[in-house]
Design a protein around this motif. Structure first.
Motif, PDB file in Angstrom:
ATOM      1  N   GLY A  67       0.780  -1.233   0.000  1.00  0.00           N
ATOM      2  CA  GLY A  67       0.000   0.000   0.000  1.00  0.00           C
ATOM      3  C   GLY A  67       0.809   1.280   0.000  1.00  0.00           C
ATOM      4  N   VAL A  68       2.117   1.187  -0.189  1.00  0.00           N
ATOM      5  CA  VAL A  68       2.971   2.377  -0.224  1.00  0.00           C
ATOM      6  C   VAL A  68       2.680   3.153  -1.506  1.00  0.00           C
ATOM      7  CG1 VAL A  68       5.363   3.199  -0.348  1.00  0.00           C
ATOM      8  CG2 VAL A  68       4.773   1.279   1.137  1.00  0.00           C
ATOM      9  N   GLU A  69       2.497   4.467  -1.374  1.00  0.00           N
ATOM     10  CA  GLU A  69       2.243   5.322  -2.532  1.00  0.00           C
ATOM     11  C   GLU A  69       3.211   6.500  -2.528  1.00  0.00           C
ATOM     12  OE1 GLU A  69      -2.421   4.647  -3.599  1.00  0.00           O
ATOM     13  OE2 GLU A  69      -1.902   6.478  -2.565  1.00  0.00           O
ATOM     14  N   ARG A  70       3.582   6.909  -3.734  1.00  0.00           N
ATOM     15  CA  ARG A  70       4.426   8.093  -3.896  1.00  0.00           C
ATOM     16  C   ARG A  70       3.767   8.981  -4.941  1.00  0.00           C
ATOM     17  NH1 ARG A  70       8.701   4.350  -3.086  1.00  0.00           N
ATOM     18  NH2 ARG A  70       9.853   4.896  -1.209  1.00  0.00           N
ATOM     19  N   CYS A  71       3.848  10.286  -4.698  1.00  0.00           N
ATOM     20  CA  CYS A  71       3.246  11.263  -5.598  1.00  0.00           C
ATOM     21  C   CYS A  71       4.314  12.201  -6.134  1.00  0.00           C
ATOM     22  CB  CYS A  71       2.181  12.072  -4.849  1.00  0.00           C
ATOM     23  SG  CYS A  71       1.440  13.378  -5.842  1.00  0.00           S
ATOM     24  N   VAL A  72       4.183  12.547  -7.409  1.00  0.00           N
ATOM     25  CA  VAL A  72       5.035  13.554  -8.027  1.00  0.00           C
ATOM     26  C   VAL A  72       4.115  14.637  -8.581  1.00  0.00           C
ATOM     27  CG1 VAL A  72       6.684  14.042  -9.870  1.00  0.00           C
ATOM     28  CG2 VAL A  72       6.800  11.862  -8.662  1.00  0.00           C
ATOM     29  N   ASN A  73       4.349  15.868  -8.168  1.00  0.00           N
ATOM     30  CA  ASN A  73       3.597  16.997  -8.705  1.00  0.00           C
ATOM     31  C   ASN A  73       4.173  17.323 -10.072  1.00  0.00           C
ATOM     32  OD1 ASN A  73       2.328  19.386  -9.293  1.00  0.00           O
ATOM     33  ND2 ASN A  73       2.762  20.343  -7.322  1.00  0.00           N
ATOM     34  N   LEU A  74       3.351  17.320 -11.103  1.00  0.00           N
ATOM     35  CA  LEU A  74       3.810  17.533 -12.469  1.00  0.00           C
ATOM     36  C   LEU A  74       3.681  18.974 -12.929  1.00  0.00           C
ATOM     37  CD1 LEU A  74       2.197  14.360 -14.104  1.00  0.00           C
ATOM     38  CD2 LEU A  74       4.470  14.599 -13.073  1.00  0.00           C
ATOM     39  N   ASP A  75       3.170  19.837 -12.081  1.00  0.00           N
ATOM     40  CA  ASP A  75       2.985  21.244 -12.433  1.00  0.00           C
ATOM     41  C   ASP A  75       4.347  21.883 -12.710  1.00  0.00           C
ATOM     42  OD1 ASP A  75       1.691  23.605 -12.957  1.00  0.00           O
ATOM     43  OD2 ASP A  75       1.508  24.186 -10.848  1.00  0.00           O
ATOM     44  N   GLY A  76       4.494  22.472 -13.872  1.00  0.00           N
ATOM     45  CA  GLY A  76       5.741  23.138 -14.236  1.00  0.00           C
ATOM     46  C   GLY A  76       6.767  22.228 -14.887  1.00  0.00           C
ATOM     47  N   LEU A  77       6.476  20.929 -14.978  1.00  0.00           N
ATOM     48  CA  LEU A  77       7.410  20.006 -15.617  1.00  0.00           C
ATOM     49  C   LEU A  77       7.086  19.889 -17.107  1.00  0.00           C
ATOM     50  CD1 LEU A  77       7.636  17.021 -13.092  1.00  0.00           C
ATOM     51  CD2 LEU A  77       9.099  19.033 -13.256  1.00  0.00           C
ATOM     52  N   SER A  78       8.126  19.740 -17.919  1.00  0.00           N
ATOM     53  CA  SER A  78       7.939  19.501 -19.350  1.00  0.00           C
ATOM     54  C   SER A  78       7.670  18.017 -19.561  1.00  0.00           C
ATOM     55  CB  SER A  78       9.190  19.917 -20.115  1.00  0.00           C
ATOM     56  OG  SER A  78      10.273  19.071 -19.760  1.00  0.00           O
ATOM     57  N   GLU A  79       7.273  17.656 -20.774  1.00  0.00           N
ATOM     58  CA  GLU A  79       6.996  16.253 -21.082  1.00  0.00           C
ATOM     59  C   GLU A  79       8.227  15.368 -20.848  1.00  0.00           C
ATOM     60  OE1 GLU A  79       6.843  12.665 -23.457  1.00  0.00           O
ATOM     61  OE2 GLU A  79       7.833  14.457 -24.203  1.00  0.00           O
ATOM     62  N   PRO A  80       9.443  15.765 -21.281  1.00  0.00           N
ATOM     63  CA  PRO A  80      10.625  14.935 -20.983  1.00  0.00           C
ATOM     64  C   PRO A  80      10.902  14.817 -19.477  1.00  0.00           C
ATOM     65  CG  PRO A  80      11.123  16.454 -22.769  1.00  0.00           C
ATOM     66  CD  PRO A  80       9.782  16.838 -22.217  1.00  0.00           C
ATOM     67  N   GLN A  81      10.614  15.858 -18.722  1.00  0.00           N
ATOM     68  CA  GLN A  81      10.803  15.798 -17.268  1.00  0.00           C
ATOM     69  C   GLN A  81       9.790  14.843 -16.635  1.00  0.00           C
ATOM     70  OE1 GLN A  81      10.491  20.080 -16.719  1.00  0.00           O
ATOM     71  NE2 GLN A  81      12.619  20.155 -15.984  1.00  0.00           N
ATOM     72  N   ILE A  82       8.596  14.762 -17.191  1.00  0.00           N
ATOM     73  CA  ILE A  82       7.586  13.822 -16.694  1.00  0.00           C
ATOM     74  C   ILE A  82       8.042  12.388 -16.957  1.00  0.00           C
ATOM     75  CG2 ILE A  82       5.201  13.016 -16.963  1.00  0.00           C
ATOM     76  CD1 ILE A  82       4.444  15.965 -17.544  1.00  0.00           C
ATOM     77  N   VAL A  83       8.625  12.149 -18.135  1.00  0.00           N
ATOM     78  CA  VAL A  83       9.177  10.825 -18.443  1.00  0.00           C
ATOM     79  C   VAL A  83      10.242  10.470 -17.419  1.00  0.00           C
ATOM     80  CG1 VAL A  83      10.501   9.478 -20.127  1.00  0.00           C
ATOM     81  CG2 VAL A  83       8.641  10.957 -20.905  1.00  0.00           C
ATOM     82  N   LYS A  84      11.113  11.410 -17.096  1.00  0.00           N
ATOM     83  CA  LYS A  84      12.178  11.173 -16.119  1.00  0.00           C
ATOM     84  C   LYS A  84      11.594  10.924 -14.729  1.00  0.00           C
ATOM     85  CE  LYS A  84      16.473  10.922 -14.922  1.00  0.00           C
ATOM     86  NZ  LYS A  84      17.224   9.716 -15.260  1.00  0.00           N
TER      87      LYS A  84
END
Length: 97
Positions: A67-84
């Motif tokens: 049940g461990v969850e991790r969140c990444v806020n994608l606001d301000g990230l470019s598409e390549p940064q989201i891939v990373k």
């Protein structure tokens, strides 16, 4: 990009939350358009959930064992940064970090 095929081995579920129309979610929408088909074909039984909600800030949630969850806020990230960011979530699940 070998990590793309190991998503289902290190995670239990991937959720992407985004707004259908906001400029803040535009890179997340681009990420989904460019990568969903490839990720799903490499991990056919792995749940990749795309949740759209008006006005929400773009986020990516990874659910791991126990049940461990991790969140990444994608606001301000470019598409390549989201891939990373996804790559980092996959790798952290594989190492158990």
């Amino acid at each position: 990009m070998a990590w793309r095929g190991s998503i289902s081995k290190s995670m239990k579920e991937l959720r992407i939350l985004l707004c259908q129309s906001s400029p803040a979610s535009a890179p997340a929408r681009t990420f989904v358009e460019k990568n969903y088909k490839d990720l799903k074909s490499l991990n056919p039984k792995f749940p990749i959930l795309i949740r759209e909600c008006s006005g929400i800030q773009p986020q990516m949630w990874a659910r791991y064992d126990m049940g461990v969850e991790r969140c990444v806020n994608l606001d301000g990230l470019s598409e390549p940064q989201i891939v990373k960011a996804l790559e980092n979530l996959v790798k952290s699940g594989a190492t158990g970090a």
